[in-house]
Design an enzyme around this catalytic site. Structure first.
Site, PDB file in Angstrom:
ATOM      1  N   ASP A   1      -5.126  -7.159   5.800  1.00 54.52           N
ATOM      2  CA  ASP A   1      -3.946  -7.633   5.074  1.00 54.52           C
ATOM      3  C   ASP A   1      -3.579  -9.093   5.378  1.00 54.52           C
ATOM      4  OD1 ASP A   1      -3.261  -5.292   3.623  1.00 54.52           O
ATOM      5  OD2 ASP A   1      -2.513  -4.384   5.467  1.00 54.52           O
TER       6      ASP A   1
ATOM      7  N   ASP B   1      35.534 -30.251   7.546  1.00 58.21           N
ATOM      8  CA  ASP B   1      34.299 -29.643   8.065  1.00 58.21           C
ATOM      9  C   ASP B   1      34.570 -28.355   8.836  1.00 58.21           C
ATOM     10  OD1 ASP B   1      32.536 -31.445   7.036  1.00 58.21           O
ATOM     11  OD2 ASP B   1      32.289 -32.615   8.866  1.00 58.21           O
TER      12      ASP B   1
ATOM     13  N   ASN C   1      37.331 -35.976   7.012  1.00 57.91           N
ATOM     14  CA  ASN C   1      36.000 -35.370   7.076  1.00 57.91           C
ATOM     15  C   ASN C   1      35.917 -34.314   8.168  1.00 57.91           C
ATOM     16  OD1 ASN C   1      33.372 -35.443   5.890  1.00 57.91           O
ATOM     17  ND2 ASN C   1      32.596 -36.364   7.763  1.00 57.91           N
TER      18      ASN C   1
ATOM     19  N   ASP D   1       0.869  -1.177   0.000  1.00 59.08           N
ATOM     20  CA  ASP D   1       0.000   0.000   0.000  1.00 59.08           C
ATOM     21  C   ASP D   1       0.910   1.232   0.000  1.00 59.08           C
ATOM     22  OD1 ASP D   1      -2.134   1.686   0.149  1.00 59.08           O
ATOM     23  OD2 ASP D   1      -2.808   1.054   2.131  1.00 59.08           O
TER      24      ASP D   1
ATOM     25  N   ASN E   1      36.798 -36.303  -3.873  1.00 62.14           N
ATOM     26  CA  ASN E   1      37.738 -37.084  -3.061  1.00 62.14           C
ATOM     27  C   ASN E   1      37.190 -38.464  -2.727  1.00 62.14           C
ATOM     28  OD1 ASN E   1      39.667 -35.118  -3.034  1.00 62.14           O
ATOM     29  ND2 ASN E   1      39.156 -34.309  -1.011  1.00 62.14           N
TER      30      ASN E   1
ATOM     31  N   ASP F   1       0.098  -3.996   7.139  1.00 62.48           N
ATOM     32  CA  ASP F   1       0.044  -3.897   8.598  1.00 62.48           C
ATOM     33  C   ASP F   1      -1.372  -3.770   9.135  1.00 62.48           C
ATOM     34  OD1 ASP F   1      -0.595  -1.383   7.711  1.00 62.48           O
ATOM     35  OD2 ASP F   1       0.900  -0.315   8.923  1.00 62.48           O
TER      36      ASP F   1
END
Length: 851
Positions: A604, A697, A693, A339, A668, A600
């Protein structure tokens, strides 16, 4: 949840469910409460007994459950089981190492995810919806989740009804019950006793969860909460669930893809190793360790961490995220519907003039408008505030008798008042809607003329003012009996009194803000209830194209298919009714747009639900704030621009982990699987795979803090699984090529032993996988895009640790051996060539995909 039943000697739950048929005193007695409400201690007991006031039990992630969840993966459980078998068969050191790495990896994920979870909980608490309840005899703002049977609640316009209630007091209380009954008009609510068989739509003494107050005020006692409410029964039958977002769906499909590849690969590798008569336990541990390396185990934690970091950054920009998954959609928005009031304009409406039917200033028009605005009890709105503040009047000789609140169908508000001894219905509202119920008009001299004699002149005056950007309302009145209650049928044969001319200035800097939105690929569409002429004027002032304006009347005549085809080319939608907002949003979405809606108001809520991202503001009414995914602490499109860019940065950082998992890790693990087919030994031991791993990570957990290239945030991005497939194939294949190059160096150049081969390849795998993150994190050459300091520090730390590991006391535990210096030189050359190859591949890949 449900109706409170304190003991079997009291009224049964079934009878109390017919609370509308019981006297107030009996209901209060059975609920063991009074008009003074509950004590805080009693409310806590009832909350523990009945549970939170929720339709669906909320997932409460405590510290222990979050920690346990890090180890619930089937792969982790199977690997733990295999480590137990290794322990029983005598390979105790390796079994302990496997278990230690599993524990370390889980604790790392837990530490990060716990911080993310706590941060999000604090942010959401900033914008939670509250209700006013009497606790210890005083009104307090209480979270709607903590409302319990027996609470005494008070309501005013804009409030959401958080539970099923029996009305105790009311003053011009009107409730919108469309969500339950489909009734278009607000329903008048008054205390009383109804017959037990009264249908829901006629229970005028009852308030129901999910409905909301359109005007007036009142107080009520809570008789049912959560799933024990009428709304709860409907949601339970329908099993209502928020649709999965595009981002959530994409992540799930990506996870399934890797799981399928992992399953096929692991079963094949295990079978082949057994066929070559390698130890079964070692082969099984190797296969499971491969599975852990291939599976994006950290994906949930990485996503949670990224989204929470994004939410915290957006909170600094005054954007509060209520639903984390909406961040991705927020960054993908390419159409924003809003609006004009408070977004394009200042939101501070001012009264310019009050005119009689001849266009002259009229004190009587202003006084009647003031009486109407002063006595109305609907939601706070800038128009009535402008009238009240323009010129206060003494209303000592006036008394309110009744009210017919504003609704978005009639577009009028009527007050029955005693004005200086006369009983008058005074109506104020949209010009056409007020003029439409008038048969007469009052001249400046007090005489009455036929409305048709002045209609053309009034409409011309309305159009002229509207064309200049002014909002024009009509004011009318009629005599009425003083002892009557007014209904919609009484708004007939009225006398038109005059016009109110109001203006709301355009916000300073709004043109520049809209230009910034356009620069980041977001087009604004104005969706307003104002007249076509007013909307066109405002649109022109802020730079929107007014060549095509679609009105609510034209929309009613248009099919859904036609609207889908035309909506994209329309910048201004005028004279729009609340239910039409939803149609516009759905049409734009069906046309392939990601649509944000900013609202708002009471009207709405459905539009906020329909949009990909519902955006409200902290000062919004309860129903709008609850329906929204995102809440702005300021109603400012400038805040929204920053929020969208932050959303895109968050999405970018999540994709970096996906790219990492889809390139180096996948390459890999695939290379390792291939090497196991032609080597007479396992290329890496299970403990070495798990260590690989864990180390790779570690830098990935810092991706949430990484910087994002400016160009990535300049246009909307959407989840594209096909793009990720292509990325996986291109960069996974490249990774494997250099893995096999490493094999050649180790076997053919160095004639490496089994332990040296494993040591060398472990080092190359970890270092290359860590460094490749710096390449795939950007579309620029990696040296032209500065990584975040934490990502860079973590990557360099892992490289140093990996190089030092074979020379440390831990080398023996992991079966590593020190390697000669010339190996480091050659392996450095391989890694350098890999990074160079990745840069070239990246340039070609993005040039061909052009996304």
């Amino acid at each position: 949840m449900g109706l409170l039943k304190r003991d079997s000697s009291r009224m049964t739950g079934q009878k109390l469910q017919e609370f509308w048929s019981l006297p107030e005193s009996e209901v209060l007695g059975r609920l063991e409460t009074s008009r003074r409400g509950l004590s805080s201690e009693e409310a806590r007991k009832r909350l523990a007994e009945c549970g939170p006031n929720l339709l669906k039990p909320q997932k409460r992630t405590n510290t222990l459950s979050l920690l346990v969840s890090q180890f619930k993966s089937p792969l982790i459980l199977i690997l733990t089981f295999a480590a137990g078998l290794a322990f029983l068969t005598g390979d105790r050191p390796d079994a302990f190492i496997v278990l230690f790495i599993i524990l370390a990896s889980g604790l790392l994920g837990f530490w990060q995810e716990k911080g993310a979870s706590d941060a999000i909980r604090k942010l959401i608490s900033m914008v939670q919806v509250e209700a006013t309840a009497l606790r210890d005899g005083s009104p307090r703002e209480v979270s709607v989740e903590e409302i319990v049977p027996g609470d005494i609640l008070s309501f005013r316009a804009g409030n959401k009804i958080p539970a099923d209630c029996l009305l105790l007091e009311s003053k011009d209380l009107f409730i919108d019950e469309a969500v339950l009954t489909g009734e278009t008009f607000p329903v008048d609510k008054t205390p009383g006793v109804m017959a037990p068989e009264t249908p829901l739509a006629r229970r005028s003494n009852s308030l129901f969860m999910g409905t909301h107050v359109t005007s007036g005020s009142g107080s009520a006692v809570v008789v049912g909460t959560g799933r024990g409410t009428e709304f709860g029964a409907i949601s339970e039958r329908l099993k209502l669930r928020r649709p999965e977002s595009e981002f959530e769906r994409g992540v799930r499909r990506f996870g399934y893809l890797l799981m399928e590849i992992t399953l096929i690969l692991v079963i094949s590798i295990f079978a082949i190793n057994v066929f070559f008569k390698r130890p079964v336990i070692d082969s099984f541990l190797f296969a499971m360790a491969l599975a852990v390396g291939l599976t994006p185990q950290l994906l949930p934690a990485i996503i949670s961490i990224n989204l929470s970091h994004g939410a915290k950054r957006m909170a600094r920009e005054k954007v509060i995220i209520k639903r984390l998954a909406s961040i991705e959609n927020f960054g993908s928005i390419n159409v924003l519907c809003s609006d004009k009031t408070g977004t394009l304009t200042e939101g501070k409406v001012r009264l310019r003039s009050s005119l009689d039917i001849d266009g002259q200033e009229s004190r009587k028009v202003l006084f009647y408008a003031y009486v109407n605005a002063a006595f109305e009890t609907g939601f706070e709105n800038p128009i009535d505030e402008a009238i009240r503040s323009h010129q206060p009047f003494d209303l000592a000789g006036c008394r309110k008798l009744d009210e017919l609140p504003y609704d978005f169908v009639r577009k009028r508000l009527s007050i029955l008042a005693s004005v200086e001894g006369r009983s008058l219905i005074i109506t104020k509202g949209a010009f056409a809607n007020v003029l439409g119920v008038c048969t007469k008009a009052e001249t400046p001299g007090g005489e009455v003329a036929d409305i048709e004699a002045v209609r053309d002149e009034l409409e011309k005056r309305f159009e002229n003012s509207s064309r200049e950007g002014y909002r024009v309302l009509g004011v009318a009145y009629r005599e009425a009996a003083p002892d009557t209650r007014i209904t919609r049928d009484d708004e007939t044969e009225m006398t038109f009194l005059g016009l109110l001319v109001l203006f709301d200035p355009v916000k300073p800097g709004i043109v520049e803000t809209l230009a910034r939105l356009k620069n980041i690929g977001v087009s604004l569409k104005l969706v307003t209830g104002d007249s076509r002429l007013v909307a066109a004027h405002v649109g022109q002032a802020v730079g929107l194209s007014g060549e095509v304006i679609l009105t609510g009347g034209e929309l009613r005549e248009m099919s859904d298919l036609a609207l889908v085809q035309q909506a994209g080319g329309v910048d201004i939608f005028a004279e729009i009714e609340p239910n039409q907002k939803e149609r516009i949003i759905l049409a734009l979405r069906r046309a392939g747009n990601v649509v944000g809606y900013m609202g708002d108001g009471i009207n709405d809520a459905s539009a906020l639900h329909s949009a990909d991202v519902g955006i409200s503001v902290e000062s919004a009414v309860d129903v709008a704030k609850e329906a929204a995914d995102i809440v702005l602490l300021e109603k400012d499109l400038g805040v929204l621009v920053h929020g969208i860019q932050e959303g895109r940065k968050t999405f970018a950082n999540t994709l970096k982990y996906i790219f990492m998992a889809a390139s180096a890790n996948f390459g890999n693990m695939f290379s390792m699987a291939g090497a196991s087919l032609f080597l007479p030994f396992l290329p890496l031991l299970p403990t070495q795979i798990l260590l690989t791993n864990l180390l790779t990570d570690f830098p990935e957990l810092t991706i949430a803090t990484d910087s994002v290239d400016r160009e990535f945030a300049e246009k909307p991005r959407r989840w594209d699984l096909k793009f990720i497939h292509r990325f996986m194939l291109a960069f996974g294949l490249l990774s494997s090529i250099f893995d096999y190059a490493t094999f050649g160096v180790l076997l053919l150049v160095f004639r490496a032993s089994m332990a040296q081969f494993r040591t060398g390849w472990f080092m190359e795998s970890v270092i290359s996988a860590s460094l490749i993150v710096l390449v795939v994190r950007t579309r620029r050459p990696f040296f032209k895009s500065r990584p975040g300091k934490y990502l860079l520090a973590a990557t360099l730390a892992i490289v140093v640790v990996t190089l030092a590991l074979p020379f440390s006391p831990l080398a023996r535990l992991f079966h590593f051996e020190p390697l000669p210096f010339r190996f480091f030189l050659l392996i450095g050359i391989v890694v350098l060539l890999y990074v160079t190859g990745a840069e070239i591949t990246k340039r070609i890949f993005y040039k061909r995909t052009a996304t």
